[in-house]
Motif scaffolding. Structure first.
Motif, PDB file in Angstrom:
ATOM      1  N   GLN A 180       1.180   4.025  -2.717  1.00 17.20           N
ATOM      2  CA  GLN A 180       0.588   5.583  -2.358  1.00 17.20           C
ATOM      3  C   GLN A 180       1.891   6.451  -2.750  1.00 17.20           C
ATOM      4  OE1 GLN A 180      -0.135   4.938   1.801  1.00 17.20           O
ATOM      5  NE2 GLN A 180      -2.233   5.029   1.240  1.00 17.20           N
ATOM      6  N   LEU A 189       0.742  -1.160   0.023  1.00 15.28           N
ATOM      7  CA  LEU A 189       0.004   0.062   0.119  1.00 15.28           C
ATOM      8  C   LEU A 189       0.886   1.320  -0.078  1.00 15.28           C
ATOM      9  CD1 LEU A 189      -2.836   1.384  -0.026  1.00 15.28           C
ATOM     10  CD2 LEU A 189      -2.746   1.154   2.554  1.00 15.28           C
ATOM     11  N   ARG A 199      -7.326   0.775  -3.542  1.00 14.33           N
ATOM     12  CA  ARG A 199      -6.295   0.894  -4.328  1.00 14.33           C
ATOM     13  C   ARG A 199      -6.286   0.115  -5.691  1.00 14.33           C
ATOM     14  NH1 ARG A 199      -3.488   5.768  -4.539  1.00 14.33           N
ATOM     15  NH2 ARG A 199      -3.379   6.801  -2.213  1.00 14.33           N
TER      16      ARG A 199
END
Length: 640
Positions: A453, A449, A496
């Motif tokens: 990002q 993650l 995501r």
């Protein structure tokens, strides 16, 4: 003219005491007679056009010889001599001498452009030197032509490095001024010319070799720096200059430690192999990951410096990807299927190819999620960049992190010296396919993650941040929504990844494609397996169409391959199928029973539709089938 040359033999002078000079002059006279040379001719012939051509062809010989001709003339200036350079055929190219002697020589055409070969004027120092290939001095009446008998000529051949005759150097004067040292002067000067030509040839070869070496090093994909034993840069190739955005004059003769801010260059006299470093220029903006190789350079047993070779990590990775198969080979044209539900998935996948967003491929095992991932990559703008795939469920949990993100040197016991790149770095600029993403552990999900990002990674055991430009295509056969509810998958990571979800139908949902896929796999495996299959029996086709295919397309592919191997004839029959496929079909009731069974299924379907007030979505969910399968059954039973 004296025809008996024996009486004049005492005047034949040669530097080789073993030579039979009298015989040499006799041979020359014999040749002169055979050439039908007229001894009474007053002068030779001048060929202006030949002279111009020969001057061009012998420009290097002339330019090398002329300064030495002037030097030798300085020794005899005012004594009635002229110095002459001829080409290998006896054509006079250059003459230097006293003016009155030159005028006297002009009377007999002993001038630039004149032919003084034996074939033209008979025995003379120039022509006979060419024929015999040795230095010679021809005196007075030893000349075949009467007009030449007032002269004494001393000539020496000039040979090239390969032994080829290049020309003749000659000194001529009236016969009363003869001296054997004259020939010695001419021979010494000719040898000096040969030495100069030899030196020039070596210089040419060195320059040529230097050009070849420069061309070779500049064509290398590696940047190269040569340093001497003091660490001073003595050579840099173009690749290196382009890599670090500097000019050669900013590097040559500077100490390498003053140019680059890398302390490991103190090891430049040691062997360094495939060490990954962060190359930095002192007081500069350049900073890049490179692979360094270094080895000492010796001249004999003396250490004279070191050769440093640099490769940009990104280019190395592209090469690694190319040779390790990190390339997508499948396109949409190679994905087989014509059913409506399948073509809809293809349409969505093609649309996703034109987007930089993350893709989530959903479907049962064996439906071809990996093929869709490759096709999406090959249809995208990243098609020329790496396609790196990793199965998150096939790699042990404790190793997945180092596989994805790489590791630094010394990160753990057994870590490779210099560290190792992870899949994210290998896929930089391209696509990373994360298959079986639902099997990833929660701690790995946190790291993934963060990468999604920030678009940057840190190798395990290292704090240095490495930017990465990677597009993610993830795939799973799990219901990630349910996994999120169960706490097995992070919700933020799910969002995501689930930017462009694509559902790939199971083979049960695209029954009409079974025949098409069977034909495709049959052609594919007949190219590899020595079996000739002409036909497929009806029972074979009905059996595979009646089967549920829990393994989907992958299972069908394996079954076709197995059937071809088992086949004993040119027809694929039901006997070549595994029992879990053929037995249910062989135990199928008679046609009457089939009709009865169809009636029962039709009635059951109608009851379900009535119970949900003909809401197709609810009916499909209640029957645990897709809407497309429901539509096919409605058409089959004429309920639509």
């Amino acid at each position: 003219m004296v025809n008996n040359v024996e009486s004049q033999g005492r005047y034949a002078i040669h530097l080789d005491p073993n030579a039979d000079f009298l015989s040499m002059i006799q041979r020359s006279w014999d040749r002169s007679r055979s050439y039908n040379v007229n001894p009474d001719v007053k002068k030779g012939k001048v060929y202006e056009t030949r002279k111009q051509q020969s001057v061009q062809e012998n420009a290097e010989l002339i330019s090398t010889c002329l300064p030495l001709m002037k030097d030798i003339y300085q020794l005899v200036m005012g004594t009635g001599f002229i110095v002459v350079l001829c080409d290998a055929e006896g054509l006079l190219l250059k003459t230097i001498g006293d003016e009155d002697t030159l005028r006297k020589a002009e009377e007999m055409s002993f001038v630039e452009g004149a032919d003084w070969s034996e074939e033209a004027v008979g025995t003379n120092a120039i022509g006979t030197c060419i024929k015999e290939g040795v230095p010679i001095q021809v005196f007075h009446q030893q000349h075949f032509m009467k007009s030449c008998q007032e002269w004494t000529c001393s000539a020496s051949p000039i040979f090239g490095v390969d032994g080829t005759l290049l020309g003749v150097l000659n000194m001529s004067g009236t016969y009363e001024k003869v001296h054997r040292h004259t020939l010695g002067m001419v021979v010494s000067t000719a040898k000096a010319v040969e030495s100069l030509l030899n030196l020039q040839e070596k210089i040419k070869r060195n320059e040529l070799m230097q050009s070849y070496l420069e061309a070779m090093t500049n064509s290398l994909t590696s940047g190269i720096i040569l340093v001497n034993q003091l660490g001073e840069i003595i050579q840099v190739n173009k690749t290196m200059l382009d890599m670090i955005h500097l000019k050669g004059e900013n590097l040559i003769d500077r100490k390498i430690d003053f140019v680059f801010d890398n302390k490991l260059f103190i090891e430049r006299l040691n062997v360094i192999k495939d060490r990954e470093i962060h190359l930095k220029i002192k007081d500069g903006q350049y900073s890049k990951q490179v692979l360094l190789n270094s080895r000492p350079v010796f001249q004999g047993e003396t250490l004279i410096g070191s050769l440093l070779m640099f490769q940009e990590i990104q280019k190395v990775r592209r090469l690694v990807n190319q040779f390790t198969g990190n390339q997508a080979s499948v396109t949409f044209k190679e994905i087989i299927g014509e059913s409506k539900v399948f073509l809809q998935s293809i349409k969505e996948a093609k649309a996703a190819s034109n987007s930089p967003s993350n893709v989530l491929l959903l479907g049962e095992s064996g439906t071809g999620k990996d093929l869709f991932a490759q096709a999406i990559h090959n249809e995208s703008e990243r098609r020329t960049m790496p396609f790196v795939a990793i199965n998150c469920g096939a790699i042990p949990r404790e190793l997945l992190g180092s596989e994805l993100f790489g590791y630094a040197e010394g990160a753990f016991t057994g870590a490779r010296r210099g560290g190792n790149s992870g899949k994210f770095e290998l896929a930089d600029g391209g696509t990373l396919f994360l298959d079986e993403i639902g099997e990833m552990s929660l701690d790995m999900q946190v790291l993934l993650l963060r990468v999604l990002q920030n678009r940057e990674i840190s190798r395990i055991g290292d704090h240095k941040v490495i930017p990465v430009n990677v597009r993610i295509i993830a795939a799973t056969n799990k219901n990630l929504k349910e996994e999120v509810l169960k706490g097995n998958f992070r919700e933020d990571l799910y969002f995501r990844l689930n930017v462009l979800p694509i559902q790939i139908p199971s083979l049960r949902e695209r029954e009409e494609d079974i025949s098409l896929l069977t034909s495709h796999f049959l052609k594919l495996y007949q190219q590899r397996i020595p079996r000739k299959i002409d036909t497929i029996s009806d029972s074979f086709m009905k059996a595979i169409q009646n089967y549920r295919w829990p393994g989907n397309v992958r299972e069908l592919q394996n079954v076709i391959e197995r059937a071809i191997n088992r086949s004993t004839s040119s027809e694929l029959t039901i006997e070549s199928l595994p029992k879990e496929i053929k037995e249910p079909f062989e135990n199928t009731p008679s046609m009457e029973k089939i009709k009865t069974k169809d009636s029962i299924q039709k009635q059951a379907l109608l009851e379900v539709l009535l119970s949900v007030d003909f809401n197709y979505s609810k009916a499909a969910k209640k029957l645990n089938i897709s809407r497309s399968t429901l539509y096919r059954r409605l058409e089959r039973y004429h309920l639509k």
